[in-house]
Design an enzyme around this catalytic site. Structure first.
Site, short mmCIF file in Angstrom:
data_model
loop_
_atom_site.label_atom_id
_atom_site.label_comp_id
_atom_site.label_asym_id
_atom_site.label_seq_id
_atom_site.Cartn_x
_atom_site.Cartn_y
_atom_site.Cartn_z
N THR A 1 36.05 28.24 26.97
CA THR A 1 36.42 28.35 28.39
C THR A 1 35.18 28.48 29.28
OG1 THR A 1 37.95 29.46 29.90
CG2 THR A 1 36.80 30.87 28.34
N ASN B 1 23.89 27.13 54.22
CA ASN B 1 24.84 26.68 53.20
C ASN B 1 24.12 26.51 51.87
OD1 ASN B 1 26.01 24.50 51.49
ND2 ASN B 1 27.69 24.61 52.95
N THR C 1 35.55 19.29 12.33
CA THR C 1 36.15 20.42 13.01
C THR C 1 36.09 20.07 14.51
OG1 THR C 1 36.16 22.82 13.14
CG2 THR C 1 34.02 21.73 13.34
N SER C 2 36.92 20.72 15.28
CA SER C 2 36.97 20.36 16.71
C SER C 2 35.59 20.44 17.37
CB SER C 2 37.90 21.31 17.47
OG SER C 2 39.12 21.37 16.82
N HIS D 1 3.18 39.09 54.29
CA HIS D 1 3.93 40.31 54.70
C HIS D 1 4.57 40.15 56.07
CE1 HIS D 1 1.93 42.38 51.36
NE2 HIS D 1 0.88 41.68 51.73
N HIS E 1 46.48 22.42 21.25
CA HIS E 1 45.11 22.29 20.77
C HIS E 1 44.54 21.03 21.41
CE1 HIS E 1 41.60 22.08 18.29
NE2 HIS E 1 41.94 23.12 17.56
N ASN F 1 22.58 25.85 65.13
CA ASN F 1 22.32 26.80 64.06
C ASN F 1 21.83 26.09 62.79
OD1 ASN F 1 23.06 29.01 65.58
ND2 ASN F 1 25.24 28.81 65.08
N TYR G 1 34.37 20.58 49.96
CA TYR G 1 33.08 19.93 49.65
C TYR G 1 33.21 18.74 48.70
CZ TYR G 1 31.45 24.42 51.49
OH TYR G 1 31.24 25.53 52.27
N SER H 1 27.43 26.91 68.20
CA SER H 1 28.22 28.13 68.18
C SER H 1 29.52 27.88 68.94
CB SER H 1 27.41 29.24 68.86
OG SER H 1 28.26 30.20 69.40
N SER H 2 30.60 28.55 68.49
CA SER H 2 31.89 28.33 69.16
C SER H 2 31.90 28.99 70.54
CB SER H 2 33.02 28.88 68.30
OG SER H 2 32.90 30.29 68.22
O1 LIG Z 1 38.64 22.58 14.26
C1 LIG Z 1 39.16 23.64 14.65
O2 LIG Z 1 40.02 23.65 15.54
C2 LIG Z 1 38.68 24.90 13.96
C3 LIG Z 1 39.07 26.20 14.65
N1 LIG Z 1 38.20 26.44 15.77
C4 LIG Z 1 38.37 25.86 17.01
N2 LIG Z 1 37.39 25.08 17.50
C5 LIG Z 1 37.55 24.45 18.70
N3 LIG Z 1 38.67 24.54 19.46
C6 LIG Z 1 39.67 25.35 19.01
C7 LIG Z 1 39.55 26.05 17.80
N4 LIG Z 1 40.64 26.78 17.63
C8 LIG Z 1 41.46 26.53 18.70
N5 LIG Z 1 40.87 25.65 19.53
C9 LIG Z 1 41.39 25.08 20.80
O3 LIG Z 1 40.46 25.29 21.83
C10 LIG Z 1 41.14 25.33 23.11
C11 LIG Z 1 40.70 26.55 23.88
O4 LIG Z 1 41.15 26.47 25.19
P1 LIG Z 1 40.40 27.24 26.37
O5 LIG Z 1 40.37 28.69 26.01
O6 LIG Z 1 41.22 26.92 27.57
O7 LIG Z 1 39.03 26.64 26.44
C12 LIG Z 1 42.62 25.35 22.80
O8 LIG Z 1 43.14 24.06 23.01
C13 LIG Z 1 42.63 25.74 21.34
O9 LIG Z 1 43.76 25.27 20.62
C14 LIG Z 1 38.87 27.30 13.61
O10 LIG Z 1 39.90 27.82 13.16
O11 LIG Z 1 37.76 27.64 13.23
#
Ligand SMILES: O=C(O)C[C@H](Nc1ncnc2c1ncn2[C@@H]1O[C@H](COP(=O)(O)O)[C@@H](O)[C@H]1O)C(=O)O
Length: 464
Positions: free
Chosen positions: A343, A311, A124-125, A173, A94, A305, A20, A297-298
């Protein structure tokens, strides 16, 4: 069997990326690993530009050319950067840290190594991730998914208008019931979808930007004089998002739960549409327009159909199951964070992809059906007993008006019609013999199943 066969070259497992792909590939621009990483680079670069342009920590504002180069680096994120990131992430394990290193590399290349320590500064991430998801989900919904939904609703609205006078036996109904028009029935779906579209258009996309546990602690440690919440707000709003001031490490994802709830609701309305159209096709009300070269249909050469609607039905179910799971699970994170959302959120594109695929099929399916008015007329003509409701209601009105003394009009009509077929002649004779006013009698004699449609066509004026 595969034990004996050589392996295939690497294959996509998801049908969205295989069979798709063409119908959904536009989503990949935003809701994919690369789309997310491009947005991460964008957010990191904008934070660098913000910090330097506000001369934080005495940093000199970047020259316009450097600002432009950094923004171009984010905008032109492509194969080179995708490969470089994969390589860096294999080391860092990471994903967000890998983006930081990628940007540091670009700063070096541009001769901006002096501000490298401002990359990902006090972040932070999740500060980067949540803003990136908000940006990419907003773009995917507003630029791709909603326009496709609007296109389907537009097509449906045109069909509703075209068939607004096409009288049709209804089936509550599954049994013959008070007639309606095909246009009015399609209009019901248009009305429902227009409401949910308006709700989707009003969706909020929230972002937080407040550090490891949402307290601005590192920020304040670095500069106790700055108003960090105000800076955070300005930065988040500058990215086109709504600021979330009060969170743990993670943005609480409530906006995502709300959005996916509404999207799933839209899916379910579309699912109801798909199964209804399928049923109308099965009843012969809609004919399917043969597509040159296509096979039904085959083995049964005569068949066409309703595959588009089938779908759509299936993909809407998959999409809603995923959206429901996202809404239900994303709102929970243990204490100040757990990583389950990481994830889970990687599947947002899968959820919208199945819905987009369904919309594509619905759009095509709606363009490949034609109303068979003779089938509608034949069904109406075979079910004159549906006029029993009209007759008993008119008698009641006549009793109240003092022009009739018939006791229990409902029972009288029930005796005449319940479980039997009654034709026009029999009904006319019955009405002629009723003790009701002449004008009411004339009105009832003139009524046919095809004209017993109330104000169905006029109800379409309530659509936007
Ligand atoms: O800023 C930070 O990183 C702080 C940290 N918390 C986190 N926050 C965000 N990401 C983090 C965290 N921890 C890990 N990782 C990274 O996330 C990825 C997870 O990969 P997946 O499970 O495939 O989604 C994968 O790449 C991981 O390495 C904490 O200790 O609180």
């Amino acid at each position: 069997m595969n034990d004996q066969l050589p392996s295939l070259p690497p294959q996509p497992i998801s049908p969205l990326d295989g069979r798709y792909r063409a119908a959904v590939s536009a989503l990949g621009d935003h809701l994919s690993e690369a789309g997310l990483n491009r947005a991460r680079v964008h957010v990191e670069v904008e934070w660098l530009i913000y910090l330097t342009s506000h001369a934080m920590f005495g940093a000199a504002p970047l020259e316009a050319e450097h600002v432009q180069q950094l923004r171009a680096f984010a905008a032109n994120f492509g194969d080179l950067e995708i490969d470089a990131l994969a390589e860096i992430e294999a080391r860092t394990r990471h994903d967000v840290k890998a983006v930081e290193y990628l940007i540091r590399g670009e700063l070096d290349r541009l001769g901006l190594g002096g501000i490298a320590e401002l990359t990902h500064f006090a972040c932070t991430s999740e500060d980067i991730n949540n803003l990136s998801y908000a940006i990419t989900v907003k773009a995917a919904v507003e630029q791709i998914w909603l326009p496709k939904l609007r296109a389907v609703v537009g097509k449906l609205a045109a069909l509703a208008e075209q068939h607004k006078d096409a009288a049709m036996l209804s089936r509550t109904h599954g049994q013959p019931a008070t007639p309606t028009t095909m246009g009015k029935e399609l209009g019901v779906f248009v009305y429902r979808l227009q409401r949910v579209i308006a709700q989707l258009e009003a969706s909020e996309y929230l972002g937080k930007f407040s550090g490891a546990t949402g307290t601005f602690a590192a920020h304040l440690a670095a500069d106790p004089t700055a108003d960090w919440p105000a800076i955070s707000r300005e930065f988040v709003e500058g990215l086109g998002l709504t600021w979330n001031p009060l969170t743990t490490q993670i943005e609480s994802h409530d906006w995502q739960a709300e959005l996916y709830g509404k999207a799933s609701h839209a899916n379910r309305i579309l699912h109801n549409l798909a199964t209804d159209i399928w049923t109308y096709i099965s009843l012969g009300y809609f004919r399917q327009i043969p597509v040159p070269g296509a096979t039904g249909s085959s083995t049964m050469p005569h068949k066409i159909n309703p595959i588009r609607f089938e779908n759509a039905e299936a993909n809407l179910e998959i999409s809603s199951a995923l959206l429901d799971s996202l809404s239900a699970t994303l709102v929970t994170s243990r204490l100040q964070r757990d990583l389950t959302d990481s994830t889970t959120q990687r599947n947002i594109g899968v959820a919208f992809g199945h819905s987009l695929l369904a919309l594509d099929n619905l759009e095509r399916g709606l363009g490949e059906i034609a109303l068979d008015e003779s089938a509608l007329a034949a069904d109406l003509d075979g079910n004159w007993e549906v006029l029993a409701e009209a007759i008993q209601t008119v008698i009641r009105a006549e009793v109240v008006a003092g022009r009739s003394s018939i006791a229990d009009p409902y029972a009288v009509l029930k005796d005449l019609t319940r479980g039997h077929r009654v034709g026009p002649a029999e009904l006319a004779e019955f009405v002629q013999g009723l003790e009701i006013g002449d004008e009411a009698k004339r009105r009832l004699i003139a009524l046919t199943p095809a004209t017993y449609i109330g104000v169905a066509p006029a109800l379409l004026r309530f659509l936007d």
